[in-house]
Design a protein around this motif. Structure first.
Motif, PDB file in Angstrom:
ATOM      1  N   ARG A 201      -3.526 -25.364   3.606  1.00 53.39           N
ATOM      2  CA  ARG A 201      -4.580 -25.861   2.715  1.00 53.39           C
ATOM      3  C   ARG A 201      -5.749 -26.376   3.545  1.00 53.39           C
ATOM      4  O   ARG A 201      -6.914 -26.023   3.289  1.00 53.39           O
ATOM      5  N   ASP A 202      -5.459 -27.186   4.563  1.00 52.36           N
ATOM      6  CA  ASP A 202      -6.530 -27.703   5.417  1.00 52.36           C
ATOM      7  C   ASP A 202      -7.244 -26.575   6.149  1.00 52.36           C
ATOM      8  O   ASP A 202      -8.478 -26.584   6.280  1.00 52.36           O
ATOM      9  N   THR A 203      -6.474 -25.590   6.623  1.00 56.64           N
ATOM     10  CA  THR A 203      -7.078 -24.449   7.323  1.00 56.64           C
ATOM     11  C   THR A 203      -8.002 -23.667   6.402  1.00 56.64           C
ATOM     12  O   THR A 203      -9.113 -23.287   6.783  1.00 56.64           O
ATOM     13  N   THR A 204      -7.559 -23.425   5.172  1.00 54.52           N
ATOM     14  CA  THR A 204      -8.387 -22.689   4.215  1.00 54.52           C
ATOM     15  C   THR A 204      -9.693 -23.426   3.955  1.00 54.52           C
ATOM     16  O   THR A 204     -10.781 -22.824   3.965  1.00 54.52           O
ATOM     17  N   GLU A 205      -9.610 -24.719   3.723  1.00 54.76           N
ATOM     18  CA  GLU A 205     -10.829 -25.487   3.440  1.00 54.76           C
ATOM     19  C   GLU A 205     -11.766 -25.501   4.647  1.00 54.76           C
ATOM     20  O   GLU A 205     -12.994 -25.400   4.495  1.00 54.76           O
ATOM     21  N   ALA A 206     -11.191 -25.605   5.857  1.00 55.66           N
ATOM     22  CA  ALA A 206     -12.024 -25.623   7.055  1.00 55.66           C
ATOM     23  C   ALA A 206     -12.715 -24.280   7.265  1.00 55.66           C
ATOM     24  O   ALA A 206     -13.898 -24.224   7.629  1.00 55.66           O
ATOM     25  N   LEU A 207     -11.991 -23.172   7.036  1.00 51.28           N
ATOM     26  CA  LEU A 207     -12.584 -21.851   7.227  1.00 51.28           C
ATOM     27  C   LEU A 207     -13.658 -21.560   6.177  1.00 51.28           C
ATOM     28  O   LEU A 207     -14.700 -20.965   6.486  1.00 51.28           O
ATOM     29  N   CYS A 208     -13.413 -21.989   4.943  1.00 56.27           N
ATOM     30  CA  CYS A 208     -14.439 -21.822   3.912  1.00 56.27           C
ATOM     31  C   CYS A 208     -15.681 -22.636   4.259  1.00 56.27           C
ATOM     32  O   CYS A 208     -16.816 -22.177   4.040  1.00 56.27           O
ATOM     33  N   ALA A 209     -15.477 -23.827   4.808  1.00 57.10           N
ATOM     34  CA  ALA A 209     -16.626 -24.639   5.223  1.00 57.10           C
ATOM     35  C   ALA A 209     -17.428 -23.930   6.310  1.00 57.10           C
ATOM     36  O   ALA A 209     -18.664 -23.959   6.309  1.00 57.10           O
ATOM     37  N   GLN A 210     -16.720 -23.270   7.252  1.00 61.39           N
ATOM     38  CA  GLN A 210     -17.426 -22.497   8.275  1.00 61.39           C
ATOM     39  C   GLN A 210     -18.247 -21.377   7.650  1.00 61.39           C
ATOM     40  O   GLN A 210     -19.309 -21.007   8.163  1.00 61.39           O
ATOM     41  N   ALA A 211     -17.743 -20.829   6.555  1.00 63.05           N
ATOM     42  CA  ALA A 211     -18.454 -19.744   5.868  1.00 63.05           C
ATOM     43  C   ALA A 211     -19.542 -20.263   4.930  1.00 63.05           C
ATOM     44  O   ALA A 211     -20.240 -19.464   4.296  1.00 63.05           O
ATOM     45  N   GLY A 212     -19.662 -21.593   4.809  1.00 60.11           N
ATOM     46  CA  GLY A 212     -20.765 -22.165   4.054  1.00 60.11           C
ATOM     47  C   GLY A 212     -20.481 -22.576   2.629  1.00 60.11           C
ATOM     48  O   GLY A 212     -21.403 -22.779   1.848  1.00 60.11           O
TER      49      GLY A 212
END
Length: 303
Positions: A201-212
């Motif tokens: 869950r944390d990884t998904t949110e962090a990667l989406c944040a990288q994508a904007g």
């Protein structure tokens, strides 16, 4: 003070009746009551107070129980360590692991080790990342398999492999025919996520944040395969590890969710093994640690 009396004290302190405890220990109820009274005399305080037919710990009893538990745990660990030194090919490996690793990583590393050491037993537990850290710090697990370094100086972590993550989309999704997508293209889509407290869950949110963007939560679950099934049913998209099709083959009528590569963000997670820092592992657990380090990188499903 006898260890046997401490064990009986602990059993009664944890809610068992004197009658049941005496029966399991093959002693008479009066003999057990006398043993508990002798223990109170040695300690110098009442450890129990009666509440109806049950005994409840006094404040002194609660304080004493914490130390009695530690004495019994250390004694049992010592007996275990000596037994494993005498015959290091026996013993018990206490292993906790991330839920999402139970379908593809844990089975092959366990079966491979048991082929070499068939008399070794395993005590297994599943958790999210927070629970795994607690298992190590509480001493209830020698080793844990998890994603990412816990970042605690009391824990040593070593990477085993890097697991690719893919965007799973419903079979009828507008992007389903593509081989790869930009994660940014999924902004505004409902995401099927693991609950808070899971590393994915944390990884998904962090990667989406990288994508904007921040993912819109469509559903929160506890198991990766549940999330994958909900994506297949058309309820949203998810960032997931590749399916292990040998263990979860699709039914003939099922059109599995396409898993697309991501081109704008590096989508992957570290998988590693951790153990308590500064504490020598029992021989059998150390043997298993070395086995995992040698064999785990070959356990990844094919891309």
């Amino acid at each position: 003070m006898e260890l046997r009396v401490l064990r009986l004290f602990r059993e009664v302190a944890e809610g068992a009746t004197v009658t049941d405890t005496a029966t399991r220990a093959s002693v008479t109820q009066p003999a057990l009551s006398r043993a508990l009274k002798r223990l109170e005399h040695e300690v110098g305080a009442e450890l129990f107070q009666r509440s109806g037919r049950a005994l409840r710990l006094t404040p002194a009893g609660r304080a004493f129980k914490q130390h009695a538990d530690a004495v019994l745990e250390n004694y049992d660990l010592g007996v275990r360590a000596v037994g494993e030194l005498v015959d290091p090919e026996t013993g018990v490996v206490t292993l906790a692991f991330l839920h999402t690793l139970g379908t593809w990583l844990v089975p092959p590393v366990l079966s491979g080790f048991r082929r070499r050491y068939p008399r070794v037993r395993f005590e297994l537990r599943q958790h999210g990342e927070a629970g795994l850290t607690a298992e190590l710090l509480d001493g209830t697990a020698d080793l844990v398999l998890t994603s990412g370094d816990p970042g605690d100086t009391r824990i040593t972590w070593q990477r085993l492999l890097v697991q690719p993550l893919r965007v799973a989309v419903p079979p009828s999704h507008r992007l389903a025919k593509r081989r790869q997508v930009r994660l940014a293209e999924l902004a505004g889509e409902p995401f099927i996520l693991l609950r808070k407290g899971y590393g994915l869950r944390d990884t998904t949110e962090a990667l989406c944040a990288q994508a904007g963007f921040s993912p819109i939560v469509g559903f929160e679950g506890d198991e990766v395969e549940t999330l994958r099934g909900l994506v297949t049913a058309g309820l949203g998209v998810a960032l997931l590890p590749l399916p292990h099709t040998a263990m979860f083959p699709p039914s003939p009528a099922e059109h599995p969710a396409p898993h697309l590569r991501v081109s704008d963000v590096v989508c992957a997670r570290d998988i590693g093994i951790a153990w308590p820092s500064g504490r020598e592992l029992p021989p059998v657990s150390e043997s298993f640690r070395q086995h995992v380090l040698a064999t785990a990188p070959r356990a990844l499903p094919e891309d």
